[in-house]
Enzyme design. Sequence first.
Site, PDB file in Angstrom:
ATOM      1  N   GLU A   1      10.836  16.789  14.684  1.00 29.74           N
ATOM      2  CA  GLU A   1      11.436  16.544  13.378  1.00 29.74           C
ATOM      3  C   GLU A   1      10.832  17.553  12.400  1.00 29.74           C
ATOM      4  O   GLU A   1       9.622  17.595  12.228  1.00 29.74           O
ATOM      5  CB  GLU A   1      11.075  15.113  12.960  1.00 29.74           C
ATOM      6  CG  GLU A   1      11.734  14.665  11.692  1.00 29.74           C
ATOM      7  CD  GLU A   1      11.243  13.276  11.266  1.00 29.74           C
ATOM      8  OE1 GLU A   1      10.114  12.900  11.624  1.00 29.74           O
ATOM      9  OE2 GLU A   1      12.007  12.606  10.565  1.00 29.74           O
TER      10      GLU A   1
ATOM     11  N   CYS B   1      13.844  10.877   6.508  1.00 34.83           N
ATOM     12  CA  CYS B   1      13.842  10.522   7.937  1.00 34.83           C
ATOM     13  C   CYS B   1      15.238  10.524   8.547  1.00 34.83           C
ATOM     14  O   CYS B   1      15.377  10.704   9.747  1.00 34.83           O
ATOM     15  CB  CYS B   1      13.174   9.182   8.130  1.00 34.83           C
ATOM     16  SG  CYS B   1      13.894   7.948   7.078  1.00 34.83           S
TER      17      CYS B   1
ATOM     18  N   LYS C   1       0.860  -1.195   0.000  1.00 32.54           N
ATOM     19  CA  LYS C   1       0.000   0.000   0.000  1.00 32.54           C
ATOM     20  C   LYS C   1       0.893   1.242   0.000  1.00 32.54           C
ATOM     21  O   LYS C   1       1.443   1.631   1.012  1.00 32.54           O
ATOM     22  CB  LYS C   1      -0.932   0.030   1.227  1.00 32.54           C
ATOM     23  CG  LYS C   1      -2.049   1.025   1.009  1.00 32.54           C
ATOM     24  CD  LYS C   1      -2.410   1.857   2.212  1.00 32.54           C
ATOM     25  CE  LYS C   1      -1.581   3.035   2.546  1.00 32.54           C
ATOM     26  NZ  LYS C   1      -1.561   4.195   1.661  1.00 32.54           N
TER      27      LYS C   1
ATOM     28  N   GLU D   1      10.063   1.312  10.343  1.00 30.51           N
ATOM     29  CA  GLU D   1      11.098   2.336  10.076  1.00 30.51           C
ATOM     30  C   GLU D   1      10.397   3.673  10.251  1.00 30.51           C
ATOM     31  O   GLU D   1       9.623   4.095   9.392  1.00 30.51           O
ATOM     32  CB  GLU D   1      11.624   2.209   8.642  1.00 30.51           C
ATOM     33  CG  GLU D   1      12.283   0.901   8.315  1.00 30.51           C
ATOM     34  CD  GLU D   1      13.630   0.716   8.971  1.00 30.51           C
ATOM     35  OE1 GLU D   1      14.142   1.682   9.575  1.00 30.51           O
ATOM     36  OE2 GLU D   1      14.158  -0.398   8.892  1.00 30.51           O
TER      37      GLU D   1
HETATM   38  P1  NAP Z   1       2.538   8.537   7.537  1.00 30.91           P
HETATM   39  O1  NAP Z   1       1.382   9.443   7.648  1.00 30.91           O
HETATM   40  O2  NAP Z   1       2.854   7.663   8.666  1.00 30.91           O
HETATM   41  O3  NAP Z   1       2.281   7.706   6.189  1.00 30.91           O
HETATM   42  C1  NAP Z   1       3.065   6.614   5.800  1.00 30.91           C
HETATM   43  C2  NAP Z   1       2.186   5.564   5.131  1.00 30.91           C
HETATM   44  O4  NAP Z   1       1.233   5.082   6.074  1.00 30.91           O
HETATM   45  C3  NAP Z   1       1.373   6.091   3.957  1.00 30.91           C
HETATM   46  O5  NAP Z   1       1.207   5.058   3.017  1.00 30.91           O
HETATM   47  C4  NAP Z   1       0.032   6.426   4.596  1.00 30.91           C
HETATM   48  O6  NAP Z   1      -1.041   6.434   3.696  1.00 30.91           O
HETATM   49  C5  NAP Z   1      -0.089   5.266   5.550  1.00 30.91           C
HETATM   50  N1  NAP Z   1      -0.994   5.518   6.661  1.00 30.91           N
HETATM   51  C6  NAP Z   1      -1.370   6.692   7.220  1.00 30.91           C
HETATM   52  N2  NAP Z   1      -2.200   6.472   8.267  1.00 30.91           N
HETATM   53  C7  NAP Z   1      -2.343   5.124   8.365  1.00 30.91           C
HETATM   54  C8  NAP Z   1      -3.051   4.262   9.239  1.00 30.91           C
HETATM   55  N3  NAP Z   1      -3.795   4.749  10.247  1.00 30.91           N
HETATM   56  N4  NAP Z   1      -2.968   2.934   9.050  1.00 30.91           N
HETATM   57  C9  NAP Z   1      -2.234   2.426   8.044  1.00 30.91           C
HETATM   58  N5  NAP Z   1      -1.530   3.176   7.181  1.00 30.91           N
HETATM   59  C10 NAP Z   1      -1.571   4.517   7.348  1.00 30.91           C
HETATM   60  O7  NAP Z   1       3.897   9.305   7.283  1.00 30.91           O
HETATM   61  P2  NAP Z   1       4.231  10.355   6.168  1.00 30.91           P
HETATM   62  O8  NAP Z   1       3.573  11.630   6.494  1.00 30.91           O
HETATM   63  O9  NAP Z   1       3.988   9.776   4.835  1.00 30.91           O
HETATM   64  O10 NAP Z   1       5.836  10.461   6.303  1.00 30.91           O
HETATM   65  C11 NAP Z   1       6.461  11.330   7.189  1.00 30.91           C
HETATM   66  C12 NAP Z   1       7.033  10.619   8.402  1.00 30.91           C
HETATM   67  O11 NAP Z   1       7.562   9.327   8.066  1.00 30.91           O
HETATM   68  C13 NAP Z   1       8.177  11.365   9.022  1.00 30.91           C
HETATM   69  O12 NAP Z   1       7.999  11.409  10.410  1.00 30.91           O
HETATM   70  C14 NAP Z   1       9.425  10.546   8.669  1.00 30.91           C
HETATM   71  O13 NAP Z   1      10.478  10.651   9.571  1.00 30.91           O
HETATM   72  C15 NAP Z   1       8.897   9.173   8.579  1.00 30.91           C
HETATM   73  N6  NAP Z   1       9.704   8.370   7.635  1.00 30.91           N
HETATM   74  C16 NAP Z   1      10.524   7.421   8.137  1.00 30.91           C
HETATM   75  C17 NAP Z   1      11.327   6.682   7.307  1.00 30.91           C
HETATM   76  C18 NAP Z   1      12.255   5.626   7.842  1.00 30.91           C
HETATM   77  O14 NAP Z   1      12.803   4.877   7.078  1.00 30.91           O
HETATM   78  N7  NAP Z   1      12.454   5.536   9.131  1.00 30.91           N
HETATM   79  C19 NAP Z   1      11.277   6.895   5.928  1.00 30.91           C
HETATM   80  C20 NAP Z   1      10.409   7.848   5.446  1.00 30.91           C
HETATM   81  C21 NAP Z   1       9.602   8.587   6.324  1.00 30.91           C
HETATM   82  P3  NAP Z   1      -1.576   7.857   3.121  1.00 30.91           P
HETATM   83  O15 NAP Z   1      -0.455   8.448   2.363  1.00 30.91           O
HETATM   84  O16 NAP Z   1      -2.729   7.476   2.262  1.00 30.91           O
HETATM   85  O17 NAP Z   1      -1.961   8.669   4.315  1.00 30.91           O
END
Ligand code: NAP
Length: 503
Positions: free
Chosen positions: A405, A307, A195, A273
């Site tokens: 962050e 990240c 997804k 991650e």
């Molecule tokens: P996010 O809101 O957590 O979204 C990540 C993924 O999860 C997307 O596919 C999102 O779908 C999905 N998602 C959102 N809410 C969900 C739920 N309740 N249940 C299941 N899936 C759900 O994060 P983001 O805004 O895309 O990314 C920013 C954050 O991710 C930052 O804090 C960053 O540090 C972290 N990050 C970490 C890494 C790592 O490798 N550690 C890498 C990249 C990013 P939708 O897009 O449809 O909402």
Amino acid sequence: MMYAINRCRVTNVIMSNVRSMHLLKEKAFVNGKWSAAENQQTFDVYNPANGKVVGSVPDMDVSDANLAIKAASEAFETWKLTTAKERSKLLRKWFDLLEANAEGIAEIMTAESGKPLTEAKGEVVYGNAFIEWFSEEARRINGEIIPSPVATRKILVEKFPIGVVGLITPWNFPHAMITRKAGAALAAGCTCVIKPAEDTPLTALAICQLAHEAGFPEGVLNVITCDRKNAPDIGKLLCTSPNVAGISFTGSTYVGKLLNQQCAPHIKRVGLELGGNAPFIIFDSANIDKAVQGALASKFRNCGQTCVSANRFLVQENVYDEFVNKFTEEIKKMSIGDGVNPGVNVGPLINEMQFNKVYTMVEDAKKLGATIKTGGQPIENLGKLFYTPTVITNVSASMQVYNEEVFGPVATIIKFQSEEEVLKVANNTERGLAGYFYSQDISQIFRVSKLLEVGMVGINEGLISTVEAPFGGIKESGIGREGSHYGIDEYTYIKYMCVGNLG
Ligand code: NAP
């Protein structure tokens, strides 16, 4: 002042280059077929540089996700019986196709994520390398024979695939976050339901088209697309379905915790991650020119939406002025704009939520007395999501930029005096993904590497991700490791077999 986007709706595809056309899919991929949502709903994908529609994809819900899980579950029954060599060959074929289509994938990625084309090409090289790596690792998932304490017994250990895995990925690395997970899962003999993020499903579908061309059997790799409102329900289904053995997620710590909670009652395998809050420390002995180059690469790649980005620059007092001046001068030279334009090195933020977050954090810092050395405002003439690369000094612990962050092109710089003091500041966070420091003192290098509470350390280096090394964090930054030979462990279980009564 908050910004909201008036989306410029341009129907149909606006990809200018034919290279990407056969990769631009507007259907999801379930059980080997390009599929619409059962309810026929779709959602648009926008180019953050100009607000135009790049494509429309199915807005799937749990009924579609259930079909994908069923397909992956049925496919697992035969995929798990394939030999390592068969899986390796298919992965290699996929890698060759990814390489042959690198330009087209990068164009799609720039169109939907806004990252500069040169960076998108870099991500494609990095993302493809995981498929190459795991095509090789597939043949090294070795077992073990352990010396038995009983003469008539043999102790055999073998690794088996865990089953269907749900892979939930973010928008900031729309290609590599998928291949880092799917490469390992497929190599181990697992089947996948992927997804991707609402903002970047097209890159996911493009690489899926190439997996299809490579010849993966039906149901082995499925991609379901949905918008933000359906993500929680689909996520919950993946976490609770008895037909899913594990979840691998990259994204925010908030969602990671939620998924972990949902998986807990079902004792599923979980790989997370999550967000970081990386310190970037410059000690007095550092080579400042190299530190400036490392800082630029670490902070401004993908407009700071990474990240492992440096989040807090901590500079020792004797080199503080030199670092701040040289770093600020380099930042002023950066070229900001639509990532398709040659020479651009900073693109737009991904969406209005991210833009508003960055805007609010900088305004908060200004209000609480921080100094803006450069930047500190939106660039409205370029578009609604562009923000100037920013350097902030005179930062205090009460400011949001100090504690959270930023995930944007904003560097905060803090002065420190002693190693002991800076380690306290660096470790005073619940996150522990990456950390960086510059020093020429070899004793300090080993001491500080040991004491930094993170999963990855860059020593005199600002960019450290590579397929060969384990990627992952500690504390609230995650569970498990991706890439490297450790990456396979997330998708296998160990079976001990005792052969007894041997003559
Ligand atoms: P996010 O809101 O957590 O979204 C990540 C993924 O999860 C997307 O596919 C999102 O779908 C999905 N998602 C959102 N809410 C969900 C739920 N309740 N249940 C299941 N899936 C759900 O994060 P983001 O805004 O895309 O990314 C920013 C954050 O991710 C930052 O804090 C960053 O540090 C972290 N990050 C970490 C890494 C790592 O490798 N550690 C890498 C990249 C990013 P939708 O897009 O449809 O909402």
